[in-house]
Structures are given as C-alpha cells and as structure tokens.
Design a protein around this motif. Sequence first.
Motif, PDB file in Angstrom:
ATOM      1  N   THR A 187      49.058  -4.713  -6.555  1.00  0.00           N
ATOM      2  CA  THR A 187      48.801  -5.470  -5.472  1.00  0.00           C
ATOM      3  C   THR A 187      50.157  -6.205  -4.901  1.00  0.00           C
ATOM      4  N   PRO A 188      50.297  -5.880  -3.581  1.00  0.00           N
ATOM      5  CA  PRO A 188      51.568  -6.566  -2.938  1.00  0.00           C
ATOM      6  C   PRO A 188      51.548  -7.891  -3.103  1.00  0.00           C
TER       7      PRO A 188
ATOM      8  N   ALA B 177      42.236 -17.448  -7.599  1.00  0.00           N
ATOM      9  CA  ALA B 177      41.505 -16.479  -7.031  1.00  0.00           C
ATOM     10  C   ALA B 177      42.157 -15.853  -5.620  1.00  0.00           C
ATOM     11  N   ASN B 178      43.312 -16.761  -5.351  1.00  0.00           N
ATOM     12  CA  ASN B 178      43.942 -16.024  -4.230  1.00  0.00           C
ATOM     13  C   ASN B 178      44.499 -14.904  -4.229  1.00  0.00           C
ATOM     14  N   ALA B 179      44.668 -14.309  -3.118  1.00  0.00           N
ATOM     15  CA  ALA B 179      45.099 -12.766  -3.110  1.00  0.00           C
ATOM     16  C   ALA B 179      46.607 -12.591  -3.480  1.00  0.00           C
ATOM     17  N   ASN B 180      47.306 -13.720  -3.506  1.00  0.00           N
ATOM     18  CA  ASN B 180      48.753 -13.771  -3.861  1.00  0.00           C
ATOM     19  C   ASN B 180      48.937 -14.223  -5.377  1.00  0.00           C
TER      20      ASN B 180
ATOM     21  N   LEU C  88      54.605 -12.562 -11.616  1.00  0.00           N
ATOM     22  CA  LEU C  88      55.583 -13.737 -11.902  1.00  0.00           C
ATOM     23  C   LEU C  88      54.718 -14.943 -11.874  1.00  0.00           C
ATOM     24  N   SER C  89      54.183 -15.251 -10.988  1.00  0.00           N
ATOM     25  CA  SER C  89      53.464 -16.790 -11.298  1.00  0.00           C
ATOM     26  C   SER C  89      52.485 -16.861 -12.589  1.00  0.00           C
TER      27      SER C  89
ATOM     28  N   ASN D  19      53.014 -20.256  -5.500  1.00  0.00           N
ATOM     29  CA  ASN D  19      52.872 -18.890  -5.089  1.00  0.00           C
ATOM     30  C   ASN D  19      51.258 -18.394  -5.421  1.00  0.00           C
ATOM     31  N   SER D  20      50.769 -18.768  -6.213  1.00  0.00           N
ATOM     32  CA  SER D  20      49.590 -18.540  -6.800  1.00  0.00           C
ATOM     33  C   SER D  20      48.687 -20.052  -6.875  1.00  0.00           C
ATOM     34  N   PRO D  21      48.015 -20.202  -5.610  1.00  0.00           N
ATOM     35  CA  PRO D  21      47.752 -21.650  -5.154  1.00  0.00           C
ATOM     36  C   PRO D  21      46.525 -22.121  -6.223  1.00  0.00           C
TER      37      PRO D  21
END
Length: 385
Positions: A2-3, A205-208, A212-213, A257-259
Amino acid sequence: MTPFVFNTTHCILFRFGAAKEIARHAGVLLGPKVLVVTDPGLRRAGLADPAVGALAAAGHEVTVFDQIEADPSVATVIATVDAGRGAGVTGVIGFGGGSSLDVAKVASLLLGTDQTLDEAWGIGNARGPRLPLVLVPTTAGTGSEVTPVAILTVGGAEKRGISSAILLPDIALLDAELTLSLPASITAATGVDAMVHAIEAYASANANNNPLSRLLAREALRLLGANIETAVMDGTNGPAREAMLLGAMLAGQAFANSPVAAVHALAYPLGGLFHIPHGLSNALVLTSVLRFNLPLAAATYAEIAADAFPHLAEVPDEARALAFVAALEALIGRLQMPRRLRDLNIPADALPRMAADAMKQQRLLVNNPRPVTEADALAIYTEAW
C-alpha cells in the motif's frame, strides 16, 4: 504494498548535555534574534538558562516568552506571536513539554506567513512558510518534536488541532539531562502517554498506517516498557532517562504518520473540561478503550504485547491481547497513577457532556480500529469512572 507517506523532522540531535551547546548546533539556522518559548515552572527552575546563556554568549539577541500554560489557549499563542513580532525574531525555539513545543510550532508559522490561525486549523491547511524552528523536549512523552501537529484549547474547553508537515521543526534536540529532575508523577504520566502513541499508531485504521510507523511503534514499546518503572522510581538513572526520551520520540514519529485514535479523542475532554494533564487523561481511558476495541483489534494488540511486556510472549495467541490490557492496568497501578475518573473528582453527571465533546474529535475517531458512537463513548467513560 500500500502506498504511504512518511514525514519526520529534518535533523534529530540526541546527546546528553546537548542543550548547553544549542548555539553551536542551531545558531546559524535560527539567525540573530531568537524567541524561546517555555513555561513558568521551567523558567523558575532555571532549566532553560544554560541554553539561553549559550545563545547570548554566541551573540544572539534572545527573547524569552515563559507564559505557556498546560492546554495552551489561542490567547497564549497570540501573546507569543506578539512577543516575537515585537522583537523582530528570526527563529523560534520551543523548550519544554508538549504545550510549549506546540505553541512554538504555531508561533513559528504565524510569524513567518501572512496566513491566519483560522485559516490553518485542520489537516493540511497550514501552508507556511514559517520561521526556522528548533524543538527541545524536557519530558519523555508527547513526541511533539517529531510530529506535524499542534493542539490548542479554543473557547476554554474544546481541543482543536493544526496538522501539517510545515510544523515539523528543522531540528529536534533531545537531551536526556533535561529530564533528570522530572518528578515521578510527570515521568509516569508522560511515559504512559508515549506508550499510548505507539499502541494507537500500530493499530491505527488510517490509510497511511505503514511499515515504518509500525516498526518504530514496536521499538518504542520495547524501550518504554523496559524503562518506565526505573525512570519513575529512580529519576537520576541516566540510561533509563535516555531510553524513555528515545522511545517517546520513536512513538512520536510513528503516530505522526499513522495517526492516533479513540484514546486521544476521549482524553481531550478531560483536559479541556477538567484541566487534567494530557498524559494522565490518556492513562485514565486507555484500558477501557482497548477493551472496547478488542472485538476488532485483538490480533493487532497480540502482536505488540510482548514488545512492552516480554513475559507475555509465553501467553497463547488467543489470550495475549486481553493479557496485554491487564498488564497495562497493572503497570499503571505500580506507577501509582490515579486509576478511575472519580479519583480526579470528575462527577458522573459530566460523562454525557464528555461523550458529546469527544465526538467533535472525528479527525481522530476515524482512525480507531472499531467505530465509536456517542453512546459507545459514554459507555467507555462509564467503565473508566
């Protein structure tokens, strides 16, 4: 795969005693006139004096604004900006806990751009430019030195945020020597806060949500879980203090980055309405939110349980998530933190308003592994009461 996008602070300087050398590390960046943003307690304790003295000795004109309160208000931000504008500052240093760092972020933005605060609220709306910015945390908790977020209090109770990569500082200067004098209660609350950041980032559940996170979150939990009790019980333990500071920063990079999600959303009304410190607010609702999430997040929590508590590796997979929640409850107890909302004199009749206020934090609630309704929020608060 996933980007994803991963943003973080341009330069991270991690060294015991580095604050005393801030002019050498950041003087050219900050320019001739520097605004130092801090709080009255740190100023009275003299914690910022070596850094301010080093800047002055190097020829910088230093303006210190030391009126940052917990849960800083919009009025405080405006006063900070006025002080900086009056002095014609060329760079900003945030020195202190999350409140001082957040105000420094917003002040550097408003001093460097014609954009107004009202235009900057929300996600991705702050466009800059900003003044050069250096952040120096004095607690191991918020990770604000590596996050693109600043949280302010609006109207006396509502927490409102600005989230934009422009708020990431040029330099995060991490000096564990600054944390040696941190009281045990604050060490405990900020340490649990950092653990919450790692847990929520990993399960977001954030798309980002990204590799790395997740990697950073797990290393943060390993450092924090192994050192939080030592840091609380023996505040002069340098290695434990360094591990906590690094763990908090890694957790900050993860959730930047992954809230984060419902723990923070439900914690904010506690700070806004009752002025309970942010870390303690998170601790008070943490395990109740995790239990609520278990139907959809048990496998995720099981993956990270042994990072924070190595003995949980021996627990069968199907029971590990629940054991993780129990271990967090036991840790909070050993740290001698308040366990229930009523321990902080929060009345039961305030819970419905808190639930309604938590629903205003949709930017966070959308990241929760399990959807949260207002009725759910009330049930979580009731369990935590």
